[in-house]
Design a protein around this motif. Sequence first.
Motif, PDB file in Angstrom:
ATOM      1  N   TYR A 660     -51.005 -75.831  67.379  1.00  0.00           N
ATOM      2  CA  TYR A 660     -49.947 -75.914  68.375  1.00  0.00           C
ATOM      3  C   TYR A 660     -50.472 -76.632  69.611  1.00  0.00           C
ATOM      4  O   TYR A 660     -51.281 -76.097  70.372  1.00  0.00           O
ATOM      5  CB  TYR A 660     -49.421 -74.525  68.727  1.00  0.00           C
ATOM      6  CG  TYR A 660     -48.244 -74.547  69.673  1.00  0.00           C
ATOM      7  CD1 TYR A 660     -47.243 -75.504  69.567  1.00  0.00           C
ATOM      8  CD2 TYR A 660     -48.131 -73.600  70.696  1.00  0.00           C
ATOM      9  CE1 TYR A 660     -46.166 -75.532  70.429  1.00  0.00           C
ATOM     10  CE2 TYR A 660     -47.056 -73.614  71.563  1.00  0.00           C
ATOM     11  CZ  TYR A 660     -46.077 -74.587  71.428  1.00  0.00           C
ATOM     12  OH  TYR A 660     -45.010 -74.611  72.291  1.00  0.00           O
ATOM     13  N   VAL A 661     -49.998 -77.850  69.818  1.00  0.00           N
ATOM     14  CA  VAL A 661     -50.540 -78.746  70.836  1.00  0.00           C
ATOM     15  C   VAL A 661     -50.368 -78.186  72.240  1.00  0.00           C
ATOM     16  O   VAL A 661     -51.303 -78.235  73.054  1.00  0.00           O
ATOM     17  CB  VAL A 661     -49.876 -80.136  70.717  1.00  0.00           C
ATOM     18  CG1 VAL A 661     -50.293 -81.027  71.884  1.00  0.00           C
ATOM     19  CG2 VAL A 661     -50.243 -80.783  69.399  1.00  0.00           C
ATOM     20  N   ASP A 662     -49.202 -77.657  72.551  1.00  0.00           N
ATOM     21  CA  ASP A 662     -48.944 -77.191  73.915  1.00  0.00           C
ATOM     22  C   ASP A 662     -49.896 -76.070  74.305  1.00  0.00           C
ATOM     23  O   ASP A 662     -50.383 -76.011  75.443  1.00  0.00           O
ATOM     24  CB  ASP A 662     -47.493 -76.724  74.044  1.00  0.00           C
ATOM     25  CG  ASP A 662     -47.071 -76.565  75.495  1.00  0.00           C
ATOM     26  OD1 ASP A 662     -47.662 -77.238  76.368  1.00  0.00           O
ATOM     27  OD2 ASP A 662     -46.165 -75.766  75.769  1.00  0.00           O
ATOM     28  N   ALA A 663     -50.198 -75.159  73.372  1.00  0.00           N
ATOM     29  CA  ALA A 663     -51.123 -74.062  73.672  1.00  0.00           C
ATOM     30  C   ALA A 663     -52.533 -74.596  73.928  1.00  0.00           C
ATOM     31  O   ALA A 663     -53.237 -74.128  74.849  1.00  0.00           O
ATOM     32  CB  ALA A 663     -51.136 -73.058  72.513  1.00  0.00           C
ATOM     33  N   ALA A 680     -62.577 -77.757  79.668  1.00  0.00           N
ATOM     34  CA  ALA A 680     -61.230 -78.316  79.508  1.00  0.00           C
ATOM     35  C   ALA A 680     -61.240 -79.473  78.525  1.00  0.00           C
ATOM     36  O   ALA A 680     -60.359 -79.593  77.665  1.00  0.00           O
ATOM     37  CB  ALA A 680     -60.697 -78.775  80.861  1.00  0.00           C
ATOM     38  N   ILE A 681     -62.256 -80.331  78.644  1.00  0.00           N
ATOM     39  CA  ILE A 681     -62.364 -81.477  77.728  1.00  0.00           C
ATOM     40  C   ILE A 681     -62.571 -81.002  76.285  1.00  0.00           C
ATOM     41  O   ILE A 681     -61.979 -81.546  75.342  1.00  0.00           O
ATOM     42  CB  ILE A 681     -63.510 -82.406  78.168  1.00  0.00           C
ATOM     43  CG1 ILE A 681     -63.129 -83.122  79.474  1.00  0.00           C
ATOM     44  CG2 ILE A 681     -63.844 -83.418  77.080  1.00  0.00           C
ATOM     45  CD1 ILE A 681     -64.236 -83.940  80.089  1.00  0.00           C
ATOM     46  N   LYS A 682     -63.374 -79.961  76.103  1.00  0.00           N
ATOM     47  CA  LYS A 682     -63.597 -79.432  74.757  1.00  0.00           C
ATOM     48  C   LYS A 682     -62.295 -78.944  74.121  1.00  0.00           C
ATOM     49  O   LYS A 682     -62.044 -79.157  72.929  1.00  0.00           O
ATOM     50  CB  LYS A 682     -64.615 -78.287  74.803  1.00  0.00           C
ATOM     51  CG  LYS A 682     -66.052 -78.743  75.027  1.00  0.00           C
ATOM     52  CD  LYS A 682     -67.002 -77.544  75.019  1.00  0.00           C
ATOM     53  CE  LYS A 682     -68.434 -78.003  75.249  1.00  0.00           C
ATOM     54  NZ  LYS A 682     -69.392 -76.855  75.273  1.00  0.00           N
ATOM     55  N   GLU A 683     -61.449 -78.290  74.939  1.00  0.00           N
ATOM     56  CA  GLU A 683     -60.158 -77.832  74.424  1.00  0.00           C
ATOM     57  C   GLU A 683     -59.268 -79.011  74.070  1.00  0.00           C
ATOM     58  O   GLU A 683     -58.597 -79.003  73.037  1.00  0.00           O
ATOM     59  CB  GLU A 683     -59.461 -76.939  75.459  1.00  0.00           C
ATOM     60  CG  GLU A 683     -60.112 -75.598  75.688  1.00  0.00           C
ATOM     61  CD  GLU A 683     -60.078 -74.707  74.446  1.00  0.00           C
ATOM     62  OE1 GLU A 683     -59.065 -74.728  73.718  1.00  0.00           O
ATOM     63  OE2 GLU A 683     -61.065 -74.003  74.185  1.00  0.00           O
ATOM     64  N   MET A 684     -59.259 -80.031  74.917  1.00  0.00           N
ATOM     65  CA  MET A 684     -58.415 -81.194  74.652  1.00  0.00           C
ATOM     66  C   MET A 684     -58.894 -81.957  73.415  1.00  0.00           C
ATOM     67  O   MET A 684     -58.077 -82.495  72.662  1.00  0.00           O
ATOM     68  CB  MET A 684     -58.413 -82.132  75.859  1.00  0.00           C
ATOM     69  CG  MET A 684     -57.653 -81.606  77.069  1.00  0.00           C
ATOM     70  SD  MET A 684     -55.863 -81.434  76.778  1.00  0.00           S
ATOM     71  CE  MET A 684     -55.359 -83.132  76.642  1.00  0.00           C
ATOM     72  N   GLU A 685     -60.182 -81.998  73.210  1.00  0.00           N
ATOM     73  CA  GLU A 685     -60.724 -82.726  72.051  1.00  0.00           C
ATOM     74  C   GLU A 685     -60.417 -82.033  70.726  1.00  0.00           C
ATOM     75  O   GLU A 685     -60.564 -82.638  69.663  1.00  0.00           O
ATOM     76  CB  GLU A 685     -62.238 -82.920  72.208  1.00  0.00           C
ATOM     77  CG  GLU A 685     -62.588 -83.951  73.285  1.00  0.00           C
ATOM     78  CD  GLU A 685     -64.094 -84.056  73.526  1.00  0.00           C
ATOM     79  OE1 GLU A 685     -64.816 -83.085  73.145  1.00  0.00           O
ATOM     80  OE2 GLU A 685     -64.536 -85.073  74.084  1.00  0.00           O
ATOM     81  N   LYS A 686     -60.003 -80.776  70.790  1.00  0.00           N
ATOM     82  CA  LYS A 686     -59.604 -80.061  69.567  1.00  0.00           C
ATOM     83  C   LYS A 686     -58.265 -80.551  69.027  1.00  0.00           C
ATOM     84  O   LYS A 686     -57.945 -80.322  67.862  1.00  0.00           O
ATOM     85  CB  LYS A 686     -59.507 -78.560  69.846  1.00  0.00           C
ATOM     86  CG  LYS A 686     -60.825 -77.874  70.131  1.00  0.00           C
ATOM     87  CD  LYS A 686     -60.589 -76.385  70.421  1.00  0.00           C
ATOM     88  CE  LYS A 686     -61.888 -75.677  70.771  1.00  0.00           C
ATOM     89  NZ  LYS A 686     -61.645 -74.242  71.095  1.00  0.00           N
ATOM     90  N   ILE A 687     -57.507 -81.229  69.897  1.00  0.00           N
ATOM     91  CA  ILE A 687     -56.173 -81.679  69.495  1.00  0.00           C
ATOM     92  C   ILE A 687     -56.303 -82.913  68.625  1.00  0.00           C
ATOM     93  O   ILE A 687     -56.853 -83.934  69.038  1.00  0.00           O
ATOM     94  CB  ILE A 687     -55.308 -81.985  70.736  1.00  0.00           C
ATOM     95  CG1 ILE A 687     -55.203 -80.750  71.632  1.00  0.00           C
ATOM     96  CG2 ILE A 687     -53.921 -82.450  70.313  1.00  0.00           C
ATOM     97  CD1 ILE A 687     -54.479 -80.996  72.938  1.00  0.00           C
ATOM     98  N   THR A 688     -55.836 -82.801  67.413  1.00  0.00           N
ATOM     99  CA  THR A 688     -55.930 -83.915  66.466  1.00  0.00           C
ATOM    100  C   THR A 688     -54.696 -84.812  66.523  1.00  0.00           C
ATOM    101  O   THR A 688     -54.734 -85.950  66.064  1.00  0.00           O
ATOM    102  CB  THR A 688     -56.091 -83.379  65.033  1.00  0.00           C
ATOM    103  OG1 THR A 688     -54.985 -82.517  64.723  1.00  0.00           O
ATOM    104  CG2 THR A 688     -57.386 -82.606  64.890  1.00  0.00           C
ATOM    105  N   ALA A 689     -53.615 -84.293  67.064  1.00  0.00           N
ATOM    106  CA  ALA A 689     -52.382 -85.084  67.131  1.00  0.00           C
ATOM    107  C   ALA A 689     -52.563 -86.245  68.104  1.00  0.00           C
ATOM    108  O   ALA A 689     -53.200 -86.111  69.153  1.00  0.00           O
ATOM    109  CB  ALA A 689     -51.215 -84.211  67.577  1.00  0.00           C
ATOM    110  N   VAL A 690     -52.034 -87.408  67.744  1.00  0.00           N
ATOM    111  CA  VAL A 690     -52.091 -88.582  68.601  1.00  0.00           C
ATOM    112  C   VAL A 690     -50.773 -88.660  69.376  1.00  0.00           C
ATOM    113  O   VAL A 690     -49.719 -88.923  68.818  1.00  0.00           O
ATOM    114  CB  VAL A 690     -52.299 -89.862  67.771  1.00  0.00           C
ATOM    115  CG1 VAL A 690     -52.312 -91.084  68.693  1.00  0.00           C
ATOM    116  CG2 VAL A 690     -53.584 -89.771  66.971  1.00  0.00           C
ATOM    117  N   ASP A 691     -50.882 -88.429  70.683  1.00  0.00           N
ATOM    118  CA  ASP A 691     -49.692 -88.398  71.521  1.00  0.00           C
ATOM    119  C   ASP A 691     -50.035 -89.029  72.867  1.00  0.00           C
ATOM    120  O   ASP A 691     -51.160 -88.892  73.358  1.00  0.00           O
ATOM    121  CB  ASP A 691     -49.214 -86.951  71.705  1.00  0.00           C
ATOM    122  CG  ASP A 691     -47.980 -86.864  72.567  1.00  0.00           C
ATOM    123  OD1 ASP A 691     -48.126 -86.597  73.773  1.00  0.00           O
ATOM    124  OD2 ASP A 691     -46.879 -87.062  72.037  1.00  0.00           O
TER     125      ASP A 691
END
Length: 771
Positions: A660-663, A680-691
């Motif tokens: 879930y991207v928003d979370a 914060a960067i580590k959390e963002m890097e977990k997002i695999t979706a390209v947006d």
Amino acid sequence: MSNMFDKVIKSSLCLLVFLLPIFWLPFSFEIFEFNKQYLLFFLSSLAFLAWIGKMVLADKEIRIKKTPLNIPVLVFLFIAVLSAVFSADKTSSLLGFYGRFSDGLIGLLSFGMLFFTIINNTGLKIKAKNEKKKITTQSEKLEKKEEDNKEETASVEKEEPKKAAISSESLLASFIFSTFFVILLSYLSVFGVLAKLSGSISNYLPSLVFQKTFNPAAGSLEGLSIFLSIIVVLLTGLILFQSLKSKFKTIICILILFASLPLLVIIDFTSAWLVLLITLLLFVGFAISKRIFKKNVNRLLLPIFLVIIAAVFAIIPQRVINLDLPQEQVLSQGESSHIAWGAATDSIKTGFLGSGIGTFSYDFSKYRSQEFNQNQLWQIRFDRPASHILEILATTGFLGLLSYLILIVSFVAVSLRFLQLKNAGQAPLFLAFLALLISHLVYYQNTALALAFWLILALAVAGWTDKNSEKRFSFADFPELSLVLSTLLIIISLVFGALYFFAGKFYIADKMYIKNVQAESRAAQIDKLEEIVNLNPYRIQYRVVLARLYLSEVKEAEGISTSEEGLALIQTNVGKAIEQAKTASEISPNRVIVWETLGMLYRDIQSIAPNALEWSLKSFEKAIELEPNNPVLYTELGKLMESEEARAKFAKALELKPDYVDALMQAAFSYEKEGDIEAAIKEMEKITAVDVEILFHLGRMYFNNQQIDEAINRFLAVATVQPNHSNALYSLGVAYSAKGEKDLAIQAFEIVLELNPGNTDVVQKIEELKK
């Protein structure tokens, strides 16, 4: 007078059976089921009142046909009433869930009225007027005296058959003739003929009418195919058993049957093929084992042909004829079963009576599985399951399911007895009913399918006339009792008159609602919705939309209005928004959408209302109680909290839906807010979706962490996908400037200036770089 009532009964029943499958109107928000339910209620109640009026005013005699199904049907209806009384959402239980409409108690009771009106006016021995036999001999006087001693005021007697108010064949012919128009309109729709006509009439009809999926019977093509599979079975039975009196009607049935098959092939809905396959396979097996057609066995070639066709298309995974027809998004059987079982076993009350008729949407929200969050449709709140049987279990509990099964078993047992007596007239109806039972296992029920169920049930029961008697109670010699019953009839008529009045108000409200959606200005929308809420104060959808419109007014004026009058208007709109949302929560306290709306409303007025944050927290917590496996609600609740407490809610959301991207983004923002950029960067890097927004925020965090090259790469990626993204281009200019690449920075800022002419900050940046 009796003839007049008979004409009303016949006209109402024939119109209902003919019109309901093809009926729709463009005046309401939902053009199919909403209007069908109105037609059903009006015509079934009119026929029912005419039947009661005939007995009380004309015949002076109450006559009720005794059948094995009277009690099972009444018990089934009574349990539905009880489930509505103790429902989790009484408005949806009574009127049907908004947007679906066909699952409400009023609709079910209307079908109950239809059932009893048909069985008591089809094949009955109806008197033109109440006459008594003239007594002439002494022996007749003695016989009359003995009869009076035994029966006192009531008399149960057998009469020679007289003409019924309406024949079974007339009703069945009306239903089949209606199917012809359903098929015709469906062909015109599927092949785009209606779409070609849209130019001249598009302003008067909703766009849905010109789509390929348009059909008047079911709304969706999948529902149409289920309906057609049942019609094919019925027509097959009528043709095989030569149940129709004229060759012309038989030819019409053959034409409709073979016109239905190409539509079934075009839609190619597996569940419809299964209904056809299983029903006719059972019939062919039974017919061969009992040697029903031993004198003309070639008759079985038709059902065998249909079995082969159904088997082939049920196995083929893809559509043979691809017309790019959209598919209906339905809940899976597995998820539907999980929800129904969860609803029925949640408590003693739900075990007996379920959550309440018409409340599957409530069940879906509360009992949806965590695994459902991995489905592509996870953000949709479904208001119907994959099968009608599962809906009965979820919404009316084990008592509702048991009463339904008793009704079915009673019908099947009596029908099989008639078939064993070689009563061929019952066979086509029994076959169609069997197809309906199978459809209840693989698809949900809409108004057209419900009509088929209750009509075929009633016509079959009416055919049991010779095996059943009437319960009669004459009050011709009791004028006082006649006065009492006439008074009751007047009261019942007034009650129905009141129901017609409120139904008219509610229809006008929905007609205005569709115009409100099309209104250009927000002020016009608010004015219309205020009037709509006054007409129908019970539908929470109107209040929720009105509350959101008030909130939009507040947001628009919040940064502009500084005068006392402007601030007073903001306060007024805030109060109105809260009032509408709170009233909606009082009407339907178990609807998650109400509490979600309240949570968002309070969240957005924190700057105006001091206690809004606390109210928003409580509202989202209530929403989570009603929908515990929805990650969106935990994320929205976390946005209202700080640090660890907020991240705990985001973690819960990610537990429910790991991607879930928003979370993930909100967790990153919470670390950034505390100054922990690396986390914060580590959390963002977990997002695999390209947006675009994900890339932008990750680039921004890289820049703040002095990772300039990584930041530039992200901003360039955003600009490539969305060249007009001003924030990304501005940040790109800042990043190039920090790296010392002034020319590239100037180019980026100049593009931003083109997108935002006169922006003083951008102009200043460019001037500084050019020095």
